[in-house]
Design an enzyme around this catalytic site. Structure first.
Site, PDB file in Angstrom:
ATOM      1  N   VAL A  11       0.833  -1.212   0.000  1.00  8.76           N
ATOM      2  CA  VAL A  11       0.000   0.000   0.000  1.00  8.76           C
ATOM      3  C   VAL A  11       0.860   1.251   0.000  1.00  8.76           C
ATOM      4  CG1 VAL A  11      -1.708   1.332   1.287  1.00  8.76           C
ATOM      5  CG2 VAL A  11      -1.921  -1.156   1.130  1.00  8.76           C
ATOM      6  N   SER A 126      -3.721   1.945   6.588  1.00 13.50           N
ATOM      7  CA  SER A 126      -3.883   0.519   6.821  1.00 13.50           C
ATOM      8  C   SER A 126      -5.362   0.173   6.990  1.00 13.50           C
ATOM      9  CB  SER A 126      -3.124   0.090   8.075  1.00 13.50           C
ATOM     10  OG  SER A 126      -1.753   0.436   8.002  1.00 13.50           O
ATOM     11  N   PHE A 157      -8.232   1.438  -1.729  1.00 13.37           N
ATOM     12  CA  PHE A 157      -9.117   0.551  -2.479  1.00 13.37           C
ATOM     13  C   PHE A 157      -8.384   0.024  -3.707  1.00 13.37           C
ATOM     14  CE2 PHE A 157     -12.076   3.387  -0.204  1.00 13.37           C
ATOM     15  CZ  PHE A 157     -12.854   2.437   0.454  1.00 13.37           C
ATOM     16  N   LEU A 158      -7.165  -0.442  -3.487  1.00 13.49           N
ATOM     17  CA  LEU A 158      -6.339  -0.923  -4.580  1.00 13.49           C
ATOM     18  C   LEU A 158      -6.567  -2.410  -4.800  1.00 13.49           C
ATOM     19  CD1 LEU A 158      -2.944   0.773  -3.634  1.00 13.49           C
ATOM     20  CD2 LEU A 158      -4.807   1.703  -5.020  1.00 13.49           C
ATOM     21  N   ASN A 219     -14.760  -4.763   1.008  1.00  9.81           N
ATOM     22  CA  ASN A 219     -14.118  -6.046   0.756  1.00  9.81           C
ATOM     23  C   ASN A 219     -15.055  -7.210   1.067  1.00  9.81           C
ATOM     24  OD1 ASN A 219     -11.731  -5.058  -0.226  1.00  9.81           O
ATOM     25  ND2 ASN A 219     -10.663  -5.109   1.731  1.00  9.81           N
ATOM     26  N   ALA A 220     -15.865  -7.062   2.113  1.00  8.53           N
ATOM     27  CA  ALA A 220     -16.809  -8.124   2.449  1.00  8.53           C
ATOM     28  C   ALA A 220     -17.828  -8.337   1.330  1.00  8.53           C
ATOM     29  CB  ALA A 220     -17.525  -7.791   3.758  1.00  8.53           C
ATOM     30  N   CYS A 271      -6.553  -9.066   1.909  1.00  8.65           N
ATOM     31  CA  CYS A 271      -7.669  -8.261   2.415  1.00  8.65           C
ATOM     32  C   CYS A 271      -8.956  -9.028   2.669  1.00  8.65           C
ATOM     33  CB  CYS A 271      -7.963  -7.114   1.444  1.00  8.65           C
ATOM     34  SG  CYS A 271      -6.661  -5.872   1.371  1.00  8.65           S
ATOM     35  N   ARG A 432      -9.081 -21.658 -12.553  1.00 11.93           N
ATOM     36  CA  ARG A 432      -9.382 -20.240 -12.801  1.00 11.93           C
ATOM     37  C   ARG A 432     -10.227 -20.025 -14.043  1.00 11.93           C
ATOM     38  NH1 ARG A 432      -8.834 -17.475  -8.159  1.00 11.93           N
ATOM     39  NH2 ARG A 432      -7.091 -18.371  -7.015  1.00 11.93           N
TER      40      ARG A 432
END
Length: 453
Positions: A11, A126, A157-158, A219-220, A271, A432
């Site tokens: 980050v 963080s 938000f990377l 993220n959730a 994350c 994938r």
């Protein structure tokens, strides 16, 4: 203006490089106690791989972007201090396995309080639990010089693999601060930095707690979509439906949209799982057990998907992989990064080794020693685990191939050549969904994908 960032990881490094590039009149210094990491940032071999990052660093480094181990000195000089240190999940004590370990955050706050000689704007970069700003502010207020600090929340938000693009043209920049005149002034100071290249309408300001919580919730929600489509992938395999066709159909609904509906062996990275577990612990702390159980199910589904993939390999190889070579293509948790944190490949490799398979791993960016360290988890060496210098070496003589990272080079492999050097029947398990399974079957492979009939 002088900006200091404490933490030279995934980050801090890229974010500060972009600020330096876009704001040539601002001096930006990234500091870290890890001398080896700082040394790497000052060379042509950066400690993290991110497409386009080399070029950004080269343009700004030595001009107004610097990397240093002089933490105390840079704290004294800075007007704004970003805190971008690691906040791993606790492995001990209360909240073990779910709560965030904030010892590094606390240590940084104490270091700032000790060395600062004037008031500063402190920026949480963080990923942290709600109300962490209170902890930081309390520690800073204990300084013996009577200095005043403003604590802001500015979550990142990377997405790894597209971090430079995300920094160049972000969907939004979120800044949370106290709703006081001093807090508003600090928020505007930071907003004016981003406004050098980010349109003002994309800079969102909130109170501190909304900003801190928004990162966890974002993220959730993304992880929830992945677990949702992965749960459907199991149903697709059972019924003969194709999960990609199902995802395409539902993604056309404007209320749902197509993003994060790609079925796979499971999500990874630093994350998603960490933030969901943190969110569940937070909910439990406030007595919201039903909410916590709901979000826990997202992680449980992800873990189930990894086990299901490993189990399918064993089942298809006639219920035993003992002494059979399995080529694992890809170890990073996603393409275009060398980050292996929570990678699904770790679990799959461990499951196969438990079944006494011979596992040979190839990844174009992850160092060999890191692969061994992650799989063996600090345990004794295992002769069944080997690595290869390229995909062809990994696949030579293998009974099966498991694709676990969506690297573009795997789509371009000469599978006819690979098939010729494998025992028959030869298997491909595409974790994938990046390969043409029909084409592989024409060559002679028994090819299977996630959620494919």
């Amino acid at each position: 203006m002088n900006i200091c960032c404490i933490g030279a990881g995934y980050v801090g490094g890229p974010t500060m490089a972009m600020i330096a590039l876009k704001c040539p009149d601002i001096t930006v210094t990234v500091v870290d106690m890890n001398a080896a990491r700082i040394a790497a940032w000052n060379t042509g071999n950066l400690p993290i791989f991110e497409p386009g990052l080399d070029e950004v660093v080269k343009q700004a480094r030595g001009r107004n972007l610097f990397f240093s181990t002089d933490v105390a000195g840079q704290i004294k000089q800075a007007d704004i201090i970003f805190v971008a240190v690691n906040t791993p999940t606790k492995t001990y004590g209360v909240g073990a396995g779910r709560a965030a370990d904030l010892r590094f955050i606390e240590s940084v706050a104490r270091t700032i309080a000790e060395h600062a000689e004037s008031g500063k704007i402190i920026v949480e970069k963080s990923t942290i639990p709600v109300k962490t700003a209170d902890t930081i502010a309390t520690i800073l207020a204990s300084n013996t010089r009577g200095l005043k600090f403003q604590v802001l929340s500015n979550p990142e938000f990377l997405a790894e693999g597209t971090a430079v693009q995300d920094l160049t043209s972000p969907d939004r920049v979120l800044i949370g601060g106290e709703r006081t005149p001093e807090g508003d002034k600090a928020v505007e100071t930071l907003a004016s930095v981003y406004a050098r290249w980010v349109p003002r309408e994309r800079i969102i300001t909130t109170n501190l707690w909304s900003s801190e919580l928004s990162k966890l919730v974002a993220n959730a929600f993304l992880a929830q979509r992945i677990s949702s489509i992965n749960s459907i992938s199991a149903l697709c395999e059972a019924t003969g439906a194709d999960v990609d066709e199902v995802a395409n159909a539902i993604g056309k609904d404007s209320r749902i949209g197509p993003k994060f509906l790609k079925a796979s062996v499971g999500f990874g990275g630093s994350c998603f799982q960490k933030d969901i577990l943190n969110l569940t612990y937070l909910c439990e702390s406030f007595g919201l057990q039903d909410v916590a159980d709901y979000w826990n199910s997202v992680v449980a589904m992800n873990d189930s998907q990894k086990r299901r993939f490993s189990g399918r390999i064993v089942k298809e190889l006639f219920n035993t992989v003992a002494d059979k070579k399995i080529a694992v293509l890809g170890f990073a948790f996603k393409k275009d990064t060398n980050d292996t944190r929570e990678s699904a490949a770790i679990n799959v490799c461990r499951d196969l080794l438990t079944e006494h398979a011979k596992v040979c791993v190839y990844d174009p960016k992850v160092p060999v020693d890191e692969i061994r360290r992650d799989v063996l988890n600090g345990g004794a060496e295992n002769a069944r685990l080997t690595t290869a210098k390229d995909a062809y070496e990994a696949c030579a003589g293998a009974h099966a191939i498991a694709v676990l990272t969506e690297w573009d080079e795997f789509k371009r492999l000469d599978f006819a050549r690979i098939f010729a050097g494998m025992p028959k029947p030869a298997f491909v398990f595409d974790g994938r969904n990046i390969l043409d399974l029909a084409a592989l079957r024409k060559i002679g492979f028994r090819a299977a994908g996630i959620g494919k009939p």
